[in-house]
Design an enzyme around this catalytic site. Sequence first.
Site, PDB file in Angstrom:
ATOM      1  N   SER A  74       0.839  -1.200   0.000  1.00 34.33           N
ATOM      2  CA  SER A  74       0.000   0.000   0.000  1.00 34.33           C
ATOM      3  C   SER A  74       0.872   1.248   0.000  1.00 34.33           C
ATOM      4  O   SER A  74       1.674   1.459   0.917  1.00 34.33           O
ATOM      5  CB  SER A  74      -0.902   0.009   1.239  1.00 34.33           C
ATOM      6  OG  SER A  74      -1.435   1.312   1.416  1.00 34.33           O
ATOM      7  N   HIS A 113      -1.279  -1.245  -4.187  1.00 33.79           N
ATOM      8  CA  HIS A 113      -2.547  -0.894  -3.528  1.00 33.79           C
ATOM      9  C   HIS A 113      -2.568   0.616  -3.290  1.00 33.79           C
ATOM     10  O   HIS A 113      -1.655   1.177  -2.695  1.00 33.79           O
ATOM     11  CB  HIS A 113      -2.618  -1.665  -2.210  1.00 33.79           C
ATOM     12  CG  HIS A 113      -3.891  -1.502  -1.441  1.00 33.79           C
ATOM     13  ND1 HIS A 113      -5.013  -2.276  -1.661  1.00 33.79           N
ATOM     14  CD2 HIS A 113      -4.218  -0.674  -0.422  1.00 33.79           C
ATOM     15  CE1 HIS A 113      -5.965  -1.933  -0.810  1.00 33.79           C
ATOM     16  NE2 HIS A 113      -5.519  -0.956  -0.042  1.00 33.79           N
ATOM     17  N   ASP A 134      -4.669   3.713  -1.726  1.00 31.77           N
ATOM     18  CA  ASP A 134      -5.751   4.071  -0.800  1.00 31.77           C
ATOM     19  C   ASP A 134      -6.256   5.479  -1.090  1.00 31.77           C
ATOM     20  O   ASP A 134      -5.563   6.462  -0.856  1.00 31.77           O
ATOM     21  CB  ASP A 134      -5.243   3.985   0.640  1.00 31.77           C
ATOM     22  CG  ASP A 134      -5.034   2.547   1.083  1.00 31.77           C
ATOM     23  OD1 ASP A 134      -5.986   1.753   0.972  1.00 31.77           O
ATOM     24  OD2 ASP A 134      -3.912   2.219   1.517  1.00 31.77           O
ATOM     25  N   MET A 144      -8.808   8.319  -0.128  1.00 31.50           N
ATOM     26  CA  MET A 144      -9.623   8.740   1.029  1.00 31.50           C
ATOM     27  C   MET A 144     -10.116  10.164   0.807  1.00 31.50           C
ATOM     28  O   MET A 144      -9.365  11.015   0.325  1.00 31.50           O
ATOM     29  CB  MET A 144      -8.784   8.693   2.304  1.00 31.50           C
ATOM     30  CG  MET A 144      -8.153   7.336   2.578  1.00 31.50           C
ATOM     31  SD  MET A 144      -7.352   7.329   4.189  1.00 31.50           S
ATOM     32  CE  MET A 144      -6.490   5.749   4.107  1.00 31.50           C
ATOM     33  N   HIS A 197      -8.329   1.158  -3.655  1.00 37.60           N
ATOM     34  CA  HIS A 197      -9.232   0.940  -2.522  1.00 37.60           C
ATOM     35  C   HIS A 197      -9.866   2.287  -2.198  1.00 37.60           C
ATOM     36  O   HIS A 197      -9.205   3.174  -1.672  1.00 37.60           O
ATOM     37  CB  HIS A 197      -8.403   0.385  -1.352  1.00 37.60           C
ATOM     38  CG  HIS A 197      -9.159   0.209  -0.083  1.00 37.60           C
ATOM     39  ND1 HIS A 197      -8.529  -0.025   1.130  1.00 37.60           N
ATOM     40  CD2 HIS A 197     -10.499   0.219   0.192  1.00 37.60           C
ATOM     41  CE1 HIS A 197      -9.431  -0.152   2.085  1.00 37.60           C
ATOM     42  NE2 HIS A 197     -10.630   0.005   1.542  1.00 37.60           N
ATOM     43  N   MET A 250     -11.936   4.611  -0.185  1.00 38.38           N
ATOM     44  CA  MET A 250     -12.582   4.895   1.106  1.00 38.38           C
ATOM     45  C   MET A 250     -13.240   6.262   0.988  1.00 38.38           C
ATOM     46  O   MET A 250     -12.787   7.253   1.558  1.00 38.38           O
ATOM     47  CB  MET A 250     -11.527   4.844   2.225  1.00 38.38           C
ATOM     48  CG  MET A 250     -11.119   3.404   2.541  1.00 38.38           C
ATOM     49  SD  MET A 250      -9.518   3.292   3.353  1.00 38.38           S
ATOM     50  CE  MET A 250      -8.471   3.352   1.906  1.00 38.38           C
ATOM     51  N   MET A 288     -11.357  -5.505   6.045  1.00 36.72           N
ATOM     52  CA  MET A 288     -10.463  -4.587   6.772  1.00 36.72           C
ATOM     53  C   MET A 288     -10.204  -5.114   8.174  1.00 36.72           C
ATOM     54  O   MET A 288     -11.140  -5.432   8.908  1.00 36.72           O
ATOM     55  CB  MET A 288     -11.082  -3.198   6.850  1.00 36.72           C
ATOM     56  CG  MET A 288     -11.170  -2.544   5.482  1.00 36.72           C
ATOM     57  SD  MET A 288     -10.368  -0.938   5.332  1.00 36.72           S
ATOM     58  CE  MET A 288      -8.804  -1.127   6.105  1.00 36.72           C
ATOM     59  N   ASP A 336      -6.642  -6.335   4.713  1.00 32.80           N
ATOM     60  CA  ASP A 336      -5.999  -5.015   4.679  1.00 32.80           C
ATOM     61  C   ASP A 336      -6.027  -4.388   6.061  1.00 32.80           C
ATOM     62  O   ASP A 336      -7.100  -4.169   6.627  1.00 32.80           O
ATOM     63  CB  ASP A 336      -6.760  -4.138   3.667  1.00 32.80           C
ATOM     64  CG  ASP A 336      -6.123  -2.763   3.473  1.00 32.80           C
ATOM     65  OD1 ASP A 336      -5.012  -2.522   3.984  1.00 32.80           O
ATOM     66  OD2 ASP A 336      -6.759  -1.928   2.798  1.00 32.80           O
TER      67      ASP A 336
END
Length: 218
Positions: free
Chosen positions: A6, A29, A31, A33, A62, A64, A133, A171
């Site tokens: 990540s 990966h 993330d 957000m 991913h 979020m 998660m 994760d």
Amino acid sequence: MQIAPSVLSADFARLAEQSAAVANADWLHVDVMDNHFVPNLTIGLPVVEALHSASSLPLDCHLMIEDPDRWAPAYAEAGASSVTFHVEAARAPVRLARQLRRMDARAGMALKPATPIEPFEDLLGELDLVLVMTVEPGFGGQEFLDVVLPKLRRARQLIDKHGGEVWLQVDGGVSLATVERCVAAGADVLVAGSAVFGAADPAAAVTALRAAATAAAG
Ligand code: DX5
Ligand code: ZN
């Protein structure tokens, strides 16, 4: 067993180099957000587009974020090979998963630690990946939540019962100390941020995680 470092724990000023440093991984990966779904703001579409050009690894995004129904397809468009939305935020997860697949992305569904898997059993046929998660989403470097392991095992059972190729990704807090628990519970894709980019040699950390995971898988 697949390893997905990540970039949340990478040096954001050197993302291309950091991605090249883990060329022995399976995925990168990413993330995303939005400071609404989680209390943190990271990176978005322009950086994913840039990473897609700069990285030799396929991108595993991913999301979020709130309103993934609106935003997730743009990540497939930006070059993500895999796009995972949080089911807690999706208004029409079946429609969204189908749309992602039509765009030739793998469709992923993510669950926060307190979200059960059972209500979504019937969605498995629409998905390529389930992300469980093992920390509350928002930050890297948190402690692995063992309380999630029974759900990981149930997710594995449901996926096996369903058949088809659905990857089970874990994760949060994945490290050499927790990898065995994750694999024993049925995970086959390991996301690791601080355990990889916090290490002096990220590629060696990927190799060590893979060896530990393979050994645990027997
Ligand atoms: C957390 C992110 C994770 C994070 C994991 O919300 O989804 O991908 O980068 O970081 P570590 O491996 O440090 O827990
Ligand atoms: Zn993540």
